[in-house]
Design a protein around this motif. Structure first.
Motif, PDB file in Angstrom:
ATOM      1  N   ALA A 217     -16.110  -4.958 -13.504  1.00 41.24           N
ATOM      2  CA  ALA A 217     -16.992  -5.142 -14.651  1.00 41.24           C
ATOM      3  C   ALA A 217     -17.865  -3.915 -14.873  1.00 41.24           C
ATOM      4  N   LYS A 218     -18.273  -3.254 -13.797  1.00 43.61           N
ATOM      5  CA  LYS A 218     -19.173  -2.110 -13.911  1.00 43.61           C
ATOM      6  C   LYS A 218     -18.447  -0.859 -14.388  1.00 43.61           C
ATOM      7  N   SER A 219     -17.184  -0.690 -13.997  1.00 47.45           N
ATOM      8  CA  SER A 219     -16.484   0.554 -14.302  1.00 47.45           C
ATOM      9  C   SER A 219     -15.096   0.257 -14.841  1.00 47.45           C
ATOM     10  N   SER A 220     -14.833   0.710 -16.088  1.00 43.71           N
ATOM     11  CA  SER A 220     -13.514   0.484 -16.666  1.00 43.71           C
ATOM     12  C   SER A 220     -12.522   1.542 -16.201  1.00 43.71           C
ATOM     13  N   ILE A 221     -13.034   2.663 -15.662  1.00 49.42           N
ATOM     14  CA  ILE A 221     -12.179   3.705 -15.090  1.00 49.42           C
ATOM     15  C   ILE A 221     -12.780   4.124 -13.757  1.00 49.42           C
ATOM     16  N   GLU A 222     -12.021   3.909 -12.691  1.00 54.02           N
ATOM     17  CA  GLU A 222     -12.503   4.203 -11.330  1.00 54.02           C
ATOM     18  C   GLU A 222     -11.640   5.302 -10.713  1.00 54.02           C
ATOM     19  N   ILE A 223     -12.287   6.301 -10.123  1.00 53.43           N
ATOM     20  CA  ILE A 223     -11.576   7.405  -9.491  1.00 53.43           C
ATOM     21  C   ILE A 223     -11.407   7.102  -7.997  1.00 53.43           C
ATOM     22  N   ILE A 224     -10.176   7.221  -7.522  1.00 55.70           N
ATOM     23  CA  ILE A 224      -9.876   6.950  -6.110  1.00 55.70           C
ATOM     24  C   ILE A 224      -9.219   8.190  -5.525  1.00 55.70           C
ATOM     25  N   GLU A 225      -9.783   8.694  -4.445  1.00 52.23           N
ATOM     26  CA  GLU A 225      -9.280   9.914  -3.825  1.00 52.23           C
ATOM     27  C   GLU A 225      -8.852   9.653  -2.389  1.00 52.23           C
ATOM     28  N   GLY A 226      -7.896  10.448  -1.908  1.00 46.76           N
ATOM     29  CA  GLY A 226      -7.413  10.299  -0.536  1.00 46.76           C
ATOM     30  C   GLY A 226      -6.193   9.408  -0.496  1.00 46.76           C
ATOM     31  N   ILE A 227      -5.143   9.881   0.176  1.00 51.22           N
ATOM     32  CA  ILE A 227      -3.872   9.158   0.169  1.00 51.22           C
ATOM     33  C   ILE A 227      -3.994   7.762   0.758  1.00 51.22           C
ATOM     34  N   ASP A 228      -4.806   7.584   1.805  1.00 50.50           N
ATOM     35  CA  ASP A 228      -4.950   6.259   2.411  1.00 50.50           C
ATOM     36  C   ASP A 228      -5.623   5.282   1.452  1.00 50.50           C
ATOM     37  N   SER A 229      -6.656   5.752   0.760  1.00 49.78           N
ATOM     38  CA  SER A 229      -7.343   4.891  -0.212  1.00 49.78           C
ATOM     39  C   SER A 229      -6.423   4.553  -1.381  1.00 49.78           C
ATOM     40  N   ILE A 230      -5.632   5.534  -1.819  1.00 45.48           N
ATOM     41  CA  ILE A 230      -4.695   5.288  -2.920  1.00 45.48           C
ATOM     42  C   ILE A 230      -3.672   4.227  -2.532  1.00 45.48           C
ATOM     43  N   ARG A 231      -3.099   4.362  -1.334  1.00 46.01           N
ATOM     44  CA  ARG A 231      -2.104   3.384  -0.877  1.00 46.01           C
ATOM     45  C   ARG A 231      -2.713   1.994  -0.747  1.00 46.01           C
ATOM     46  N   ALA A 232      -3.961   1.925  -0.266  1.00 43.97           N
ATOM     47  CA  ALA A 232      -4.614   0.627  -0.108  1.00 43.97           C
ATOM     48  C   ALA A 232      -4.803  -0.047  -1.460  1.00 43.97           C
ATOM     49  N   VAL A 233      -5.204   0.717  -2.477  1.00 43.52           N
ATOM     50  CA  VAL A 233      -5.404   0.152  -3.811  1.00 43.52           C
ATOM     51  C   VAL A 233      -4.077  -0.315  -4.407  1.00 43.52           C
ATOM     52  N   ILE A 234      -3.037   0.517  -4.269  1.00 42.64           N
ATOM     53  CA  ILE A 234      -1.729   0.153  -4.823  1.00 42.64           C
ATOM     54  C   ILE A 234      -1.165  -1.079  -4.106  1.00 42.64           C
ATOM     55  N   ASP A 235      -1.298  -1.135  -2.786  1.00 45.54           N
ATOM     56  CA  ASP A 235      -0.833  -2.311  -2.040  1.00 45.54           C
ATOM     57  C   ASP A 235      -1.576  -3.562  -2.508  1.00 45.54           C
ATOM     58  N   ASP A 236      -2.881  -3.426  -2.704  1.00 46.03           N
ATOM     59  CA  ASP A 236      -3.691  -4.566  -3.138  1.00 46.03           C
ATOM     60  C   ASP A 236      -3.266  -5.036  -4.526  1.00 46.03           C
TER      61      ASP A 236
END
Length: 308
Positions: A93-112
């Protein structure tokens, strides 16, 4: 034991063993709990069942304690699911575009996103053959997603057809219910989940550097239309590319890039092909057009309507 008070030397004679062999056997039986010293002297034979109970009881107790600890930890983690979902919704709700950096964080978001996806997943994958490690990581997750009834559509470039691991991956997920097509040049890697979240790389040339997680309705609407534009023009992965006189598939991609002045090395990089393959395609196109130069090839291709 028939002779519980016999000494090692006597047992050795009776069993036709050396004294050392008899002593070693006695030690092993004692270690296994099959022999126990008697207060009156000698040994008492213990049944294998009783020996197993005595020997394994501490191990079983430890295993039981670990299971109890695991169950308690799992319960505590599950209790946090509500807080996690609430926090994620607040973040959305707070952010319509969120920046995610780092391969581990990216994989965690995609898996989720993949594991919580309920209706659709559209994927746009530019370049040629995909990294084999990425394919191995994506395959079980995609099969699990398909098994839940999620509709998956994946769009590759034509050049991916010439990469065997990518072809195997496409065949496998297609058999599980996914739709896979190929098309010409694709602008960027893109994932759209349930038409409500999209993942785009911050730098298309270095996708592991960071991604943008997009939930803005206006941006999502544009991205969905962009995907449909390429999807409608795609060729099913199971179909063969047309071999008529006009260039099709990869040839058309190469010709389009030639027409804007791209050199073979740049074309190869953009299409995920080897420079040698691009050189061979360029030579074939020029021969078919009867052209002596790339400029002349572009003019004749335009006259033939091949660049429309």
């Amino acid at each position: 034991m028939i002779h519980p008070t016999d000494r090692v030397a006597q047992i050795a004679v009776r069993a036709e063993l050396t004294p050392q062999e008899a002593a070693d056997a006695e030690s092993r039986l004692e270690a296994l709990g099959l022999l126990r010293r008697s207060p009156s002297g000698g040994w008492v034979a213990i049944s294998p069942e009783s020996a197993a109970d005595d020997l394994l009881a501490p191990v079983e107790q430890e295993i039981l304690q670990r299971r109890i600890t695991m169950a308690a930890t799992r319960a505590r983690l599950h209790a946090l699911s509500g807080d996690y979902l609430e926090a994620r919704s607040m973040r959305s709700a707070k952010s319509s575009i969120e920046i995610i950096e780092g391969i581990d964080s990216i994989r965690a978001v995609i898996d989720d996103l993949a594991r919580t996806c309920v209706s659709s997943l559209d994927a746009m994958v530019p370049g040629g053959g995909q990294d084999e490690d990425a394919i191995r990581a994506a395959t079980p997750l995609d099969l699990e997603t398909l098994a839940r009834g999620v509709k998956i559509r994946t769009l590759f470039q034509h050049s991916a057809r010439r990469h065997w691991p990518t072809t195997q991956y496409a065949t496998r997920i297609t058999a599980a219910g996914a739709e896979v097509r190929t098309t010409g040049l694709l602008p960027s890697r893109m994932l759209v989940y349930d038409k409500g979240s999209a993942v785009l790389p911050l730098d298309p040339e270095h996708t592991a550097a960071g991604v943008a997680l997009i939930r803005d309705p206006a941006v999502l609407s544009f991205l969905r239309r962009l995907f449909e534009h390429y999807w409608e023009r795609g060729l099913d992965f199971s179909e063969e590319e047309d071999s008529g006189p006009a260039p099709t598939g990869v040839e058309r991609e190469v010709l389009a890039l030639m027409a804007v002045g791209k050199k073979n090395e740049a074309i190869a990089h953009q299409l995920g092909m080897s420079p040698r393959s691009v050189s061979r395609i360029v030579a074939g196109l020029m021969e078919r057009l009867g052209a002596d130069s790339r400029f002349q090839a572009g003019v004749r291709a335009a006259m033939n309507g091949w660049l429309s």
